[in-house]
Design an enzyme around this catalytic site. Structure first.
Site, PDB file in Angstrom:
ATOM      1  N   TYR A 121     -19.160  77.754  -6.626  1.00  0.00           N
ATOM      2  CA  TYR A 121     -18.078  76.906  -7.128  1.00  0.00           C
ATOM      3  C   TYR A 121     -17.374  76.115  -6.027  1.00  0.00           C
ATOM      4  O   TYR A 121     -16.894  75.011  -6.276  1.00  0.00           O
ATOM      5  CB  TYR A 121     -17.095  77.712  -7.984  1.00  0.00           C
ATOM      6  CG  TYR A 121     -17.659  77.895  -9.378  1.00  0.00           C
ATOM      7  CD1 TYR A 121     -17.688  76.826 -10.270  1.00  0.00           C
ATOM      8  CD2 TYR A 121     -18.252  79.086  -9.769  1.00  0.00           C
ATOM      9  CE1 TYR A 121     -18.259  76.953 -11.526  1.00  0.00           C
ATOM     10  CE2 TYR A 121     -18.823  79.228 -11.024  1.00  0.00           C
ATOM     11  CZ  TYR A 121     -18.827  78.154 -11.894  1.00  0.00           C
ATOM     12  OH  TYR A 121     -19.405  78.267 -13.129  1.00  0.00           O
ATOM     13  N   ARG A 168     -18.943  72.930  -5.831  1.00  0.00           N
ATOM     14  CA  ARG A 168     -18.507  72.061  -6.942  1.00  0.00           C
ATOM     15  C   ARG A 168     -17.130  71.456  -6.614  1.00  0.00           C
ATOM     16  O   ARG A 168     -16.890  70.277  -6.839  1.00  0.00           O
ATOM     17  CB  ARG A 168     -18.387  72.841  -8.265  1.00  0.00           C
ATOM     18  CG  ARG A 168     -19.529  73.771  -8.640  1.00  0.00           C
ATOM     19  CD  ARG A 168     -20.641  73.029  -9.349  1.00  0.00           C
ATOM     20  NE  ARG A 168     -21.444  72.258  -8.406  1.00  0.00           N
ATOM     21  CZ  ARG A 168     -22.346  72.776  -7.573  1.00  0.00           C
ATOM     22  NH1 ARG A 168     -22.572  74.068  -7.548  1.00  0.00           N
ATOM     23  NH2 ARG A 168     -23.028  72.005  -6.742  1.00  0.00           N
ATOM     24  N   ASP A 218     -16.002  68.732 -15.257  1.00  0.00           N
ATOM     25  CA  ASP A 218     -15.565  67.903 -14.125  1.00  0.00           C
ATOM     26  C   ASP A 218     -14.273  67.139 -14.385  1.00  0.00           C
ATOM     27  O   ASP A 218     -13.695  66.549 -13.466  1.00  0.00           O
ATOM     28  CB  ASP A 218     -16.685  66.935 -13.707  1.00  0.00           C
ATOM     29  CG  ASP A 218     -17.187  66.050 -14.849  1.00  0.00           C
ATOM     30  OD1 ASP A 218     -16.367  65.618 -15.678  1.00  0.00           O
ATOM     31  OD2 ASP A 218     -18.407  65.774 -14.897  1.00  0.00           O
ATOM     32  N   HIS A 246     -16.326  73.918 -22.498  1.00  0.00           N
ATOM     33  CA  HIS A 246     -16.665  74.858 -21.417  1.00  0.00           C
ATOM     34  C   HIS A 246     -15.546  74.957 -20.379  1.00  0.00           C
ATOM     35  O   HIS A 246     -15.780  75.392 -19.256  1.00  0.00           O
ATOM     36  CB  HIS A 246     -17.989  74.458 -20.746  1.00  0.00           C
ATOM     37  CG  HIS A 246     -19.192  74.659 -21.630  1.00  0.00           C
ATOM     38  ND1 HIS A 246     -20.431  74.108 -21.353  1.00  0.00           N
ATOM     39  CD2 HIS A 246     -19.341  75.368 -22.783  1.00  0.00           C
ATOM     40  CE1 HIS A 246     -21.280  74.473 -22.312  1.00  0.00           C
ATOM     41  NE2 HIS A 246     -20.651  75.222 -23.185  1.00  0.00           N
ATOM     42  N   CYS A 284      -5.969  83.302 -12.763  1.00  0.00           N
ATOM     43  CA  CYS A 284      -5.977  84.629 -12.147  1.00  0.00           C
ATOM     44  C   CYS A 284      -6.528  85.630 -13.157  1.00  0.00           C
ATOM     45  O   CYS A 284      -6.043  85.689 -14.290  1.00  0.00           O
ATOM     46  CB  CYS A 284      -4.560  85.010 -11.744  1.00  0.00           C
ATOM     47  SG  CYS A 284      -4.433  86.720 -11.183  1.00  0.00           S
ATOM     48  N   CYS A 291      -3.241  88.392 -13.648  1.00  0.00           N
ATOM     49  CA  CYS A 291      -2.001  88.071 -14.383  1.00  0.00           C
ATOM     50  C   CYS A 291      -2.141  86.847 -15.282  1.00  0.00           C
ATOM     51  O   CYS A 291      -1.201  86.461 -15.959  1.00  0.00           O
ATOM     52  CB  CYS A 291      -0.840  87.887 -13.401  1.00  0.00           C
ATOM     53  SG  CYS A 291      -0.894  86.369 -12.434  1.00  0.00           S
ATOM     54  N   CYS A 295       0.270  87.063  -7.685  1.00  0.00           N
ATOM     55  CA  CYS A 295       0.049  88.518  -7.639  1.00  0.00           C
ATOM     56  C   CYS A 295      -1.038  88.922  -6.655  1.00  0.00           C
ATOM     57  O   CYS A 295      -1.296  90.111  -6.486  1.00  0.00           O
ATOM     58  CB  CYS A 295      -0.278  89.052  -9.036  1.00  0.00           C
ATOM     59  SG  CYS A 295      -1.967  88.741  -9.558  1.00  0.00           S
ATOM     60  N   THR A 323     -27.100  65.051 -22.526  1.00  0.00           N
ATOM     61  CA  THR A 323     -27.246  66.512 -22.594  1.00  0.00           C
ATOM     62  C   THR A 323     -28.655  66.855 -23.052  1.00  0.00           C
ATOM     63  O   THR A 323     -29.211  66.195 -23.933  1.00  0.00           O
ATOM     64  CB  THR A 323     -26.153  67.160 -23.491  1.00  0.00           C
ATOM     65  OG1 THR A 323     -26.458  68.552 -23.652  1.00  0.00           O
ATOM     66  CG2 THR A 323     -26.022  66.496 -24.842  1.00  0.00           C
ATOM     67  N   SER A 324     -29.207  67.893 -22.430  1.00  0.00           N
ATOM     68  CA  SER A 324     -30.604  68.262 -22.727  1.00  0.00           C
ATOM     69  C   SER A 324     -30.731  68.909 -24.105  1.00  0.00           C
ATOM     70  O   SER A 324     -31.838  69.110 -24.592  1.00  0.00           O
ATOM     71  CB  SER A 324     -31.128  69.210 -21.652  1.00  0.00           C
ATOM     72  OG  SER A 324     -30.278  70.337 -21.532  1.00  0.00           O
TER      73      SER A 324
END
Ligand code: OAD
Ligand code: ZN
Length: 242
Positions: free
Chosen positions: A62, A65, A100, A115, A123, A126, A147, A183-184
Site C-alpha cells: 500500500y 500505492r 484512487d 471498495h 485504526c 479505535c 491510540c 473493468t475486466s
C-alpha cells in the site's frame, strides 16, 4: 463512432468503473500484463488474514500505492463522466471499484466507492478515520494518532463485504442506461451489476480496452481507451455532435 443512446434529463444512468479508467492517469490496473496482481499475490496483501499475519508486507504494497496517489490526476475519461452528471444531476450514479478517489477529484458528486478509498485510513483498534495526508508513512506500519493502534487503508479486501450493496440493488432495478468502463468484469459482486441491470431492462454500454468477461450482456461495446472514447461517446449522448 456510433451509439444508439441519446440522453434526456429524466433518464436514469448508472455507471460502473474499474481500474481501466485510471490507467491513462498513470495508475496500473490489476489484471493486465504487468498489472499489480503479477507482482503481488492477492491473498498476501489484500485480505484481512494477510493483514493479521503480515501487516508489514500489506503496508509495503500500500505504501507504493500511496506514493503514486499524490502524483496522479483525472484524465479525459473521468472528466467526460462529470459532464454527464452535470446534465442529468440526481439521475446519475457512479459506482466505482477504484480506491484512487480520482472521480471525486474530477468533480463527480454522486459516487459510490464500493471498495472504499485509499484516501481514508482507519485504526483497526479505535476505528478513528484519518486523511491519508495526515499519516506518517515512515515506519513499517503506520500507527493511529489517537491510540497507537495499527492503521489500515479504508478499502474493502477480498473476503470483506463491499459497501452500498443494498442501495445498488435499488439503482440497478430502475436504471434506463448502464454504462460500464475499464473493468475486466471478473470480480464479484461488481461483475454481476451489468447482467442484473440488463435483466431489469436497462440498455447496456461498455467501454474497455480488452473484451470484458461479461461481454454478452452488453448491447453496445466500444473497444479502446476510455480517455479517448468516453469524451466522444458522451458528446453524442448529450446531442453535442452526431
Ligand atoms: P482489472 O485490472 O481486472 O481490469 C482492468 C480492465 O481495464 C481490463 O479489462 C483492461 O482491458 C481495461 N483497460 C486497461 N486500460 C484501459 C484504458 N486506458 N481504457 C479502458 N479500459 C482499459 O481491474 P478491475 O476490473 O477494476 O479489488 O478489478 C476489479 C477489482 O479487482 C479491483 O477493485 C480490485 C481488484 O482486485 C480489490 O482490491 C478488492
Ligand atoms: Zn486508534
Amino acid at each position: 463512432m456510433k451509439s444508439k443512446v441519446r440522453i434526456s434529463a429524466d433518464d436514469k444512468i448508472v455507471v460502473l468503473t474499474g481500474a481501466g479508467i485510471s490507467a491513462e492517469s498513470g495508475l496500473r490496473t490489476f489484471r493486465d500484463h504487468n498489472g499489480l496482481w503479477d507482482q503481488y499475490k492477492i491473498e498476501e496483501v489484500a485480505t484481512p488474514q494477510a493483514f493479521s499475519n503480515n501487516p508489514e508486507l500489506v503496508w509495503e504494497f500500500y505504501k507504493l500505492r500511496y506514493d503514486q496517489l499524490g502524483q496522479v490526476f483525472p484524465n479525459p475519461g473521468h472528466l467526460a463522466l462529470v459532464e454527464l452528471e452535470l446534465r442529468i444531476k440526481d439521475n446519475f450514479t457512479l459506482i466505482t471499484q477504484n480506491v484512487d478517489g480520482l472521480h471525486g477529484i474530477a468533480g463527480n458528486k454522486n459516487i459510490l466507492e464500493i471498495h472504499g478509498s485509499l484516501r481514508e485510513i482507519i485504526c483497526i483498534n479505535c476505528r478513528t478515520k484519518f486523511k491519508f495526508t495526515e499519516i506518517d508513512m515512515g515506519g513499517k506500519i503506520p500507527l493511529c494518532l489517537k491510540c497507537g493502534g495499527n492503521l489500515r487503508p479504508d478499502v474493502v479486501w477480498f473476503g470483506e463485504i463491499p459497501y452500498y450493496l443494498d442501495k445498488i440493488d435499488a439503482l440497478l432495478s430502475t436504471a434506463d442506461y448502464f454504462l460500464v468502463v475499464g473493468t475486466s468484469g471478473s470480480v464479484y459482486p461488481a461483475a454481476q451489476f451489468l447482467q442484473i441491470s440488463k435483466q431489469y431492462g436497462a440498455y447496456t454500454v461498455g467501454v474497455n480496452f480488452d473484451k470484458p468477461d461479461n461481454l454478452v450482456y452488453l448491447d453496445e461495446f466500444h473497444q479502446g481507451k476510455s480517455g479517448e472514447i468516453l469524451p466522444q461517446l458522451i458528446d453524442i449522448w448529450l446531442g453535442e455532435h452526431e
